[in-house]
Enzyme design. Structure first.
Site, short mmCIF file in Angstrom:
data_model
loop_
_atom_site.label_atom_id
_atom_site.label_comp_id
_atom_site.label_asym_id
_atom_site.label_seq_id
_atom_site.Cartn_x
_atom_site.Cartn_y
_atom_site.Cartn_z
N THR A 108 22.55 58.03 37.52
CA THR A 108 22.07 59.36 37.92
C THR A 108 22.83 59.87 39.13
OG1 THR A 108 19.86 58.73 37.17
CG2 THR A 108 20.01 60.66 38.58
N THR A 109 22.99 59.00 40.13
CA THR A 109 23.68 59.40 41.36
C THR A 109 25.15 59.68 41.11
OG1 THR A 109 22.14 57.99 42.57
CG2 THR A 109 24.09 58.71 43.76
N TYR B 106 13.87 63.71 28.18
CA TYR B 106 13.68 64.98 27.48
C TYR B 106 12.97 64.81 26.14
CZ TYR B 106 14.49 69.69 25.70
OH TYR B 106 14.31 70.97 25.21
N ARG C 244 12.15 61.47 36.37
CA ARG C 244 13.30 62.13 35.75
C ARG C 244 13.21 62.16 34.23
NH1 ARG C 244 17.74 63.54 38.69
NH2 ARG C 244 17.83 62.81 40.85
N LYS D 164 14.95 48.14 36.94
CA LYS D 164 15.11 48.96 38.14
C LYS D 164 13.87 49.85 38.22
CE LYS D 164 17.75 52.59 40.48
NZ LYS D 164 18.87 53.56 40.40
N ILE E 295 18.99 48.93 44.08
CA ILE E 295 20.05 49.79 43.55
C ILE E 295 19.85 51.12 44.26
CG2 ILE E 295 21.07 50.85 41.51
CD1 ILE E 295 19.82 48.57 39.84
N TYR F 296 15.76 50.82 33.19
CA TYR F 296 15.55 51.71 34.33
C TYR F 296 14.31 52.56 34.08
CZ TYR F 296 16.93 55.14 37.95
OH TYR F 296 16.98 55.96 39.05
#
Length: 324
Positions: A49-50, A112, A143, A166, A206, A138
């Site tokens: 994501t980052t 989504y 999100r 995570k 992380i 994750y």
């Protein structure tokens, strides 16, 4: 890092340095990876994501793995993140990442689509079946729109390739329960709660803020490993205002790039649309938080020269992110 932990403990959720026009700055990527490893990171998560995975092309994602492996040269593990909300596409991406030399993969809950728990379970299992690499699942419902429920995590734990979670959900009682009932490792996915996660048995972190300051996270991990709570707590307190600056006012990617550029560590703070750089008032809030940062090893804010104009807006790259 032991044979039982193939990922490392101080993992940086790597930003992807870009040029002012939004193209990947490949020399900047190499420099940034080398910087964070030299400062104490023993794992790098690229294309997460980052790293702006949603707007990277598939070839860019694979090249980031290849560049990461070359720069790390055995000093840190390279984990490929992101994936896809289409199971077939995720499988192909991770297969190519494995061929490119990735040491592990991090699979995010399909976003989504909002699948049921049965769909989430099937997605993770099929992706994990398609690779021999160790897998981190994750869990970030903020999100993706859907949490991985406790019962689903227990079922995932039975897959031989799924070794870790995570956690960005922040349910510490659930983390403790899973740690008690499975062999899964946990990695903190919430920069503000790294020490609490470690205190209840997490294996590492992380982190986004680790792009800027890996050294105190290394200090925190080493102290926890040695049973030195006082030193770990001191590192946590030292990091608190920087974490607030990075994670509170704008997306972490945006703030991290703004700060890294202000420190002269990346060539541009540019992000790809629909992300945009901080507005004036947001930049002011970030800078106000930074005024409270003191004594972090390897980070000299006396030389901090933020450039709000360079950060303004977002870029449209020449090639759009692709699904095949």
């Amino acid at each position: 890092m032991t044979s039982e932990n193939p990922f490392g403990q101080v993992l940086v959720a790597l930003v992807t340095p870009m040029t002012a026009d939004g193209e990947v700055d490949w020399p900047g990527v190499e420099k940034h990876i080398d910087d964070v490893i030299s400062a104490g990171a023993d794992g790098i998560v690229v294309t997460g994501t980052t790293g702006e995975t949603s707007t990277l092309t598939d070839p860019e994602k694979i090249r980031l793995v290849e560049v990461g492996k070359d720069v790390a040269a055995g000093r840190a593990k390279i984990i490929t993140g992101g994936g896809s909300n289409e199971t077939a596409h995720a499988i192909e991406l991770y297969k190519h990442s494995e061929q490119a030399g990735a040491d592990g993969i991090m699979i995010v809950t399909p976003y989504y689509n909002k699948p049921t728990q049965a769909g989430i379970l099937t997605h993770f299992r099929l992706v994990a079946d398609a690779t021999d690499l160790p897998v981190i699942v994750y869990d970030i419902p903020g999100r993706t729109g859907v949490p991985i429920k406790y019962e689903t995590i227990l079922r995932l734990a039975k897959h031989p390739n799924i070794l870790a979670v995570k956690d960005a959900k922040g349910d510490f009682s659930e983390v403790s329960r899973v740690l008690n009932q499975t062999d899964l490792m946990y990695f903190s996915g919430d920069d503000a709660n790294v020490l609490p996660h470690l205190a209840i048995g997490a294996s590492g972190l992380i982190g986004v803020t680790a792009n800027i300051a890996p050294a105190p996270y290394r200090q925190m991990i080493d102290a926890v490993n040695a049973g030195d709570l006082a030193t770990a707590t001191a590192a946590h307190q030292q990091l608190e205002p920087l974490v607030r600056a990075v994670m509170t006012h704008v997306p972490g990617t945006v703030a991290a790039k703004y700060i890294l550029h202000g420190l002269g560590r990346i060539g541009s703070p540019r992000v790809r649309l629909p992300l945009v750089g901080p507005e004036e008032w947001e930049a002011a809030l970030i800078e106000d938080e930074i005024d409270h940062v003191q004594g972090i090893p390897g980070v000299d804010f006396h030389r901090f020269r933020p450039d709000r104009n360079a950060a303004a807006g977002g870029a449209l790259p020449k090639v759009a992110g692709t699904t095949r």
